[in-house]
Scaffold this active site. Structure first.
Site, PDB file in Angstrom:
ATOM      1  N   SER A  14      -0.631   0.749 -10.998  1.00 60.69           N
ATOM      2  CA  SER A  14      -0.045   1.984 -10.458  1.00 60.69           C
ATOM      3  C   SER A  14       1.144   1.668  -9.559  1.00 60.69           C
ATOM      4  O   SER A  14       2.120   2.422  -9.516  1.00 60.69           O
ATOM      5  CB  SER A  14      -1.095   2.829  -9.724  1.00 60.69           C
ATOM      6  OG  SER A  14      -1.519   2.208  -8.535  1.00 60.69           O
ATOM      7  N   ASN A  15       1.097   0.549  -8.848  1.00 54.35           N
ATOM      8  CA  ASN A  15       2.266   0.161  -8.052  1.00 54.35           C
ATOM      9  C   ASN A  15       3.423  -0.264  -8.942  1.00 54.35           C
ATOM     10  O   ASN A  15       4.580   0.038  -8.654  1.00 54.35           O
ATOM     11  CB  ASN A  15       1.906  -0.962  -7.073  1.00 54.35           C
ATOM     12  CG  ASN A  15       1.262  -0.415  -5.821  1.00 54.35           C
ATOM     13  OD1 ASN A  15       1.944   0.150  -4.971  1.00 54.35           O
ATOM     14  ND2 ASN A  15      -0.049  -0.550  -5.717  1.00 54.35           N
ATOM     15  N   ARG A  63      -5.005 -25.371 -11.088  1.00 53.02           N
ATOM     16  CA  ARG A  63      -4.199 -24.375 -10.390  1.00 53.02           C
ATOM     17  C   ARG A  63      -2.715 -24.779 -10.423  1.00 53.02           C
ATOM     18  O   ARG A  63      -1.833 -23.942 -10.594  1.00 53.02           O
ATOM     19  CB  ARG A  63      -4.753 -24.302  -8.964  1.00 53.02           C
ATOM     20  CG  ARG A  63      -3.887 -23.764  -7.923  1.00 53.02           C
ATOM     21  CD  ARG A  63      -4.214 -22.349  -7.519  1.00 53.02           C
ATOM     22  NE  ARG A  63      -3.135 -21.924  -6.654  1.00 53.02           N
ATOM     23  CZ  ARG A  63      -3.157 -22.038  -5.347  1.00 53.02           C
ATOM     24  NH1 ARG A  63      -4.235 -22.469  -4.741  1.00 53.02           N
ATOM     25  NH2 ARG A  63      -2.120 -21.683  -4.638  1.00 53.02           N
ATOM     26  N   ARG A  89      -3.869 -13.380  -7.435  1.00 49.96           N
ATOM     27  CA  ARG A  89      -3.885 -14.842  -7.339  1.00 49.96           C
ATOM     28  C   ARG A  89      -2.968 -15.255  -6.203  1.00 49.96           C
ATOM     29  O   ARG A  89      -1.975 -14.571  -5.934  1.00 49.96           O
ATOM     30  CB  ARG A  89      -3.353 -15.473  -8.621  1.00 49.96           C
ATOM     31  CG  ARG A  89      -4.139 -15.104  -9.849  1.00 49.96           C
ATOM     32  CD  ARG A  89      -5.152 -16.150 -10.163  1.00 49.96           C
ATOM     33  NE  ARG A  89      -6.042 -15.683 -11.202  1.00 49.96           N
ATOM     34  CZ  ARG A  89      -7.227 -16.238 -11.438  1.00 49.96           C
ATOM     35  NH1 ARG A  89      -7.647 -17.262 -10.715  1.00 49.96           N
ATOM     36  NH2 ARG A  89      -7.991 -15.792 -12.396  1.00 49.96           N
ATOM     37  N   HIS A 107      -0.031  -4.855   0.356  1.00 48.77           N
ATOM     38  CA  HIS A 107      -1.417  -5.156   0.719  1.00 48.77           C
ATOM     39  C   HIS A 107      -2.069  -3.911   1.326  1.00 48.77           C
ATOM     40  O   HIS A 107      -1.462  -3.248   2.169  1.00 48.77           O
ATOM     41  CB  HIS A 107      -1.433  -6.312   1.732  1.00 48.77           C
ATOM     42  CG  HIS A 107      -2.816  -6.705   2.129  1.00 48.77           C
ATOM     43  ND1 HIS A 107      -3.623  -7.498   1.335  1.00 48.77           N
ATOM     44  CD2 HIS A 107      -3.557  -6.379   3.210  1.00 48.77           C
ATOM     45  CE1 HIS A 107      -4.788  -7.656   1.918  1.00 48.77           C
ATOM     46  NE2 HIS A 107      -4.777  -6.983   3.063  1.00 48.77           N
ATOM     47  N   VAL A 142      -1.533 -16.944   3.103  1.00 47.20           N
ATOM     48  CA  VAL A 142      -1.971 -15.727   2.410  1.00 47.20           C
ATOM     49  C   VAL A 142      -1.827 -14.485   3.303  1.00 47.20           C
ATOM     50  O   VAL A 142      -2.286 -14.477   4.448  1.00 47.20           O
ATOM     51  CB  VAL A 142      -3.447 -15.883   1.966  1.00 47.20           C
ATOM     52  CG1 VAL A 142      -3.953 -14.590   1.316  1.00 47.20           C
ATOM     53  CG2 VAL A 142      -3.579 -17.039   0.991  1.00 47.20           C
ATOM     54  N   GLU A 172       1.241   3.318  -0.612  1.00 48.72           N
ATOM     55  CA  GLU A 172       1.855   2.135  -1.242  1.00 48.72           C
ATOM     56  C   GLU A 172       2.949   2.538  -2.224  1.00 48.72           C
ATOM     57  O   GLU A 172       4.004   1.905  -2.279  1.00 48.72           O
ATOM     58  CB  GLU A 172       0.794   1.321  -1.984  1.00 48.72           C
ATOM     59  CG  GLU A 172      -0.198   0.637  -1.067  1.00 48.72           C
ATOM     60  CD  GLU A 172      -1.219  -0.206  -1.836  1.00 48.72           C
ATOM     61  OE1 GLU A 172      -1.857  -1.034  -1.188  1.00 48.72           O
ATOM     62  OE2 GLU A 172      -1.370  -0.041  -3.062  1.00 48.72           O
TER      63      GLU A 172
HETATM   64  C1  GRF Z   1      -3.131  -2.242  -4.430  1.00 54.82           C
HETATM   65  O1  GRF Z   1      -3.947  -1.532  -3.544  1.00 54.82           O
HETATM   66  C2  GRF Z   1      -2.480  -3.404  -3.741  1.00 54.82           C
HETATM   67  O2  GRF Z   1      -2.250  -3.183  -2.378  1.00 54.82           O
HETATM   68  C3  GRF Z   1      -3.514  -4.484  -3.898  1.00 54.82           C
HETATM   69  O3  GRF Z   1      -4.009  -4.297  -5.195  1.00 54.82           O
HETATM   70  C4  GRF Z   1      -3.922  -2.923  -5.539  1.00 54.82           C
HETATM   71  C5  GRF Z   1      -3.244  -2.841  -6.881  1.00 54.82           C
HETATM   72  O4  GRF Z   1      -3.372  -1.581  -7.468  1.00 54.82           O
HETATM   73  N1  GRF Z   1      -2.944  -5.793  -3.631  1.00 54.82           N
HETATM   74  P1  GRF Z   1      -2.531  -1.160  -8.760  1.00 54.82           P
HETATM   75  O5  GRF Z   1      -2.878  -2.139  -9.881  1.00 54.82           O
HETATM   76  O6  GRF Z   1      -1.079  -1.211  -8.411  1.00 54.82           O
HETATM   77  O7  GRF Z   1      -2.989   0.223  -9.079  1.00 54.82           O
END
Ligand code: GRF
Length: 204
Positions: A14-15, A63, A89, A107, A142, A172
């Site tokens: 979604s982001n 890794r 990751r 985040h 991190v 976000e």
């Molecule tokens: C988000 O809440 C982001 O902050 C976190 O993982 C989630 C990812 O969501 N790191 P999406 O796949 O973008 O819906």
């Protein structure tokens, strides 16, 4: 010079969608890379006509080899900017060093509170009254680099992980494209942990 943006995502994307839809950022996205073969983010990339690739951690012996493969894909795409849109990751130091102050992460907490993979659950378990989201530059630790944008979200009575995460994601989806647009436009000035945003047309 026009920015070339790679987006790394592990989940529903979604982001990523908010980034693709943003007129300042979307046109610059040249690659979407996921570590999860069936990730929704890959479908969103394909629908938008953006190359979508998979680097499955299970396919690499270590890794370090996984990190090498990611770096090779970023270089092959000639990316100069990396956006971590729910990439679950930890990027190895050689990747972070290859893109100094050019990697942005989103985040779901007000860092430095609740770093790590379970930020929403941990804020609820702690009994916090407020949490939020942070968009920050990535350094070698991190969830640690300097913040570009943060927004608080109130934790309501009766919230569970889903309801709270849904409200955090709404924030976000506004903050990440805004901060990414500044990075793409070369408008972020980083001095130690302080990040300034240049006005449009302002000289450095
Ligand atoms: C988000 O809440 C982001 O902050 C976190 O993982 C989630 C990812 O969501 N790191 P999406 O796949 O973008 O819906």
């Amino acid at each position: 010079m026009s920015a070339r943006v790679a987006v790394l995502a592990s989940g529903s994307g979604s982001n990523l969608q908010a980034l693709l839809d943003d007129t300042e950022v979307g046109p610059h996205i040249v690659l979407v890379l996921s570590d999860v073969p069936g990730a929704g983010a890959l479908d969103r990339a394909r629908l938008a006509g953006v190359p979508a690739e998979v680097a499955d951690r299970a396919g690499f012996a270590s890794r370090a080899e996984f990190d090498d493969a990611i770096l090779a894909r970023l270089r092959a795409a000639e990316a100069d900017t990396v956006l971590l849109a729910g990439f679950m990751r930890i990027l190895g130091p050689q990747i972070v060093r290859a893109f100094p102050n050019r990697i942005l992460n989103v985040h779901p907490s007000l860092l430095p509170a609740f770093p790590g993979a379970h930020a929403v659950r941990e804020a609820l378990a702690w009994g916090a009254k407020v949490t939020g989201c942070t968009v920050h530059l990535v350094d070698e630790q991190v969830d640690h680099g300097p913040a570009v944008l943060q927004e608080p979200i109130e934790i309501l009575e009766g919230d569970d992980e889903d309801s709270l995460h849904t409200r955090i994601k709404e924030a976000e989806h506004r903050l990440f494209p805004r901060a990414a647009g500044w990075l793409v436009a070369g408008r972020l000035v980083v001095e130690g942990r302080s990040v300034r945003v240049l006005r449009v047309g302002a000289a450095r």
